[in-house]
Scaffold this active site. Structure first.
Site, PDB file in Angstrom:
ATOM      1  N   ARG A   1      -1.404  10.499   0.736  1.00 58.95           N
ATOM      2  CA  ARG A   1      -1.946   9.460   1.441  1.00 58.95           C
ATOM      3  C   ARG A   1      -2.344   8.286   0.339  1.00 58.95           C
ATOM      4  O   ARG A   1      -2.410   7.103   0.926  1.00 58.95           O
ATOM      5  CB  ARG A   1      -3.406   9.821   2.190  1.00 58.95           C
ATOM      6  CG  ARG A   1      -3.246  10.690   3.311  1.00 58.95           C
ATOM      7  CD  ARG A   1      -4.637  10.702   4.212  1.00 58.95           C
ATOM      8  NE  ARG A   1      -5.597  11.460   3.345  1.00 58.95           N
ATOM      9  CZ  ARG A   1      -5.557  12.776   3.173  1.00 58.95           C
ATOM     10  NH1 ARG A   1      -4.940  13.803   3.715  1.00 58.95           N
ATOM     11  NH2 ARG A   1      -6.561  13.286   2.333  1.00 58.95           N
TER      12      ARG A   1
ATOM     13  N   GLU B   1     -10.799  25.532  -5.271  1.00 58.05           N
ATOM     14  CA  GLU B   1     -11.705  26.367  -4.779  1.00 58.05           C
ATOM     15  C   GLU B   1     -11.184  28.037  -5.006  1.00 58.05           C
ATOM     16  O   GLU B   1     -11.652  28.580  -5.646  1.00 58.05           O
ATOM     17  CB  GLU B   1     -12.385  26.084  -3.458  1.00 58.05           C
ATOM     18  CG  GLU B   1     -13.790  27.280  -3.297  1.00 58.05           C
ATOM     19  CD  GLU B   1     -14.243  26.670  -1.809  1.00 58.05           C
ATOM     20  OE1 GLU B   1     -15.114  27.109  -1.660  1.00 58.05           O
ATOM     21  OE2 GLU B   1     -13.495  25.749  -1.078  1.00 58.05           O
TER      22      GLU B   1
END
Lengths: 178, 178
Positions: free
Chosen positions: A66, A103
């Site tokens: 993006r 994570e």
């Protein structure tokens, strides 16, 4: 300085919250309604590059995927070149790679070794600053090949994730902060 | 019409041939030297949108991921919106999907169901026209949601792969043909 034609509040109203994407418990900021509006798109890019005028920046660096939208647009606004930072395995020439922690697990991004000239003045652009892991890795790659980062500019910052703390050595700009 | 400031020959000279990427026997057209040059980047986009002037196009549609660079830039040049066509699983809202065949296996791309207004005038942009499978699938998605495709514009066309034959219902433009 480029004259901005929209306000951050207008931009924020065009962002759609998508619950549980890409996984349960995460609220995704969907910028596609903003992108499809010509005035909001151009105005958002104007705001993102407003610290600079044409000639101030050699290359705008965009992060896959993006970030490419805003960086391509910003390069036109600033009459600068465009350099991609991509996911590992996508760039065809000799690359440097940088891994960073997620994570769960890790991710690796890459840049062409000859992507910029030594000392090039760089504006780093992405749509979203979250934990800052990707942006920090991009900075490490850019500095490894001699880039001079003037600023990192984001449309959206998720300030509660404190990504800004990982990018403390140069100015960070974001237009919409949550 | 936008005034072009570079020639196709200049653009071609800035493209680097990478043998055996992404797999043995394939010669990859590396456009990163073109992208990083401000004059060539802006000039390439001018050529890619030269059939139109601001106001002629409602949205520029870019295909994930390199197409985003040119489509973001083209949207600024034409004062149009930007709409992404992405690989399956990347868009957060309700999507339509379209699969297409590759040499081995298949691929699936997606578009948001509300990406455009009915009747929107669309310029489809990508860096490369090869077999045309991706572009044809993008066209199918855009027409399914009511888009009116004015043109498909590519920087590079690999004419020996005959992708043009799959996109016969509207004008196809490419700046560099091999």
């Amino acid at each position: 300085m480029t004259q901005a034609t929209v306000t951050a509040s207008e931009l924020e109203q065009a962002i759609r919250n998508i619950p549980d994407f890409p996984k349960p418990g995460v609220q995704f900021k969907d910028i596609t309604p903003l992108l499809s509006d010509p005035r909001l798109l151009s105005g958002a890019v104007d705001l993102m590059v407003s610290a600079f005028k044409p000639g101030d920046v050699d290359v705008v660096v965009g992060i896959d995927a993006r970030g490419f939208i805003f960086a391509g647009a910003a390069a036109i606004k600033l009459q600068a070149g465009f350099v991609p930072v991509r996911k590992k395995g996508k760039l065809p020439f000799k690359t440097h790679e940088q891994s960073y922690s997620l994570e769960y697990g890790s991710n690796t991004i890459a840049i062409h070794q000859d992507a910029i000239r030594e000392g090039s003045r760089i504006l780093l652009v992405d749509d979203l600053l979250a934990t800052g892991g990707t942006a920090e890795a991009a900075v490490q790659l850019l500095e490894r090949i001699g880039g001079r980062i003037l600023q990192a500019s984001f449309l959206i910052e998720l300030s509660f994730l404190r990504g800004r703390d990982r990018l403390a050595r140069f100015p960070i700009r974001s237009q919409i902060t949550y």
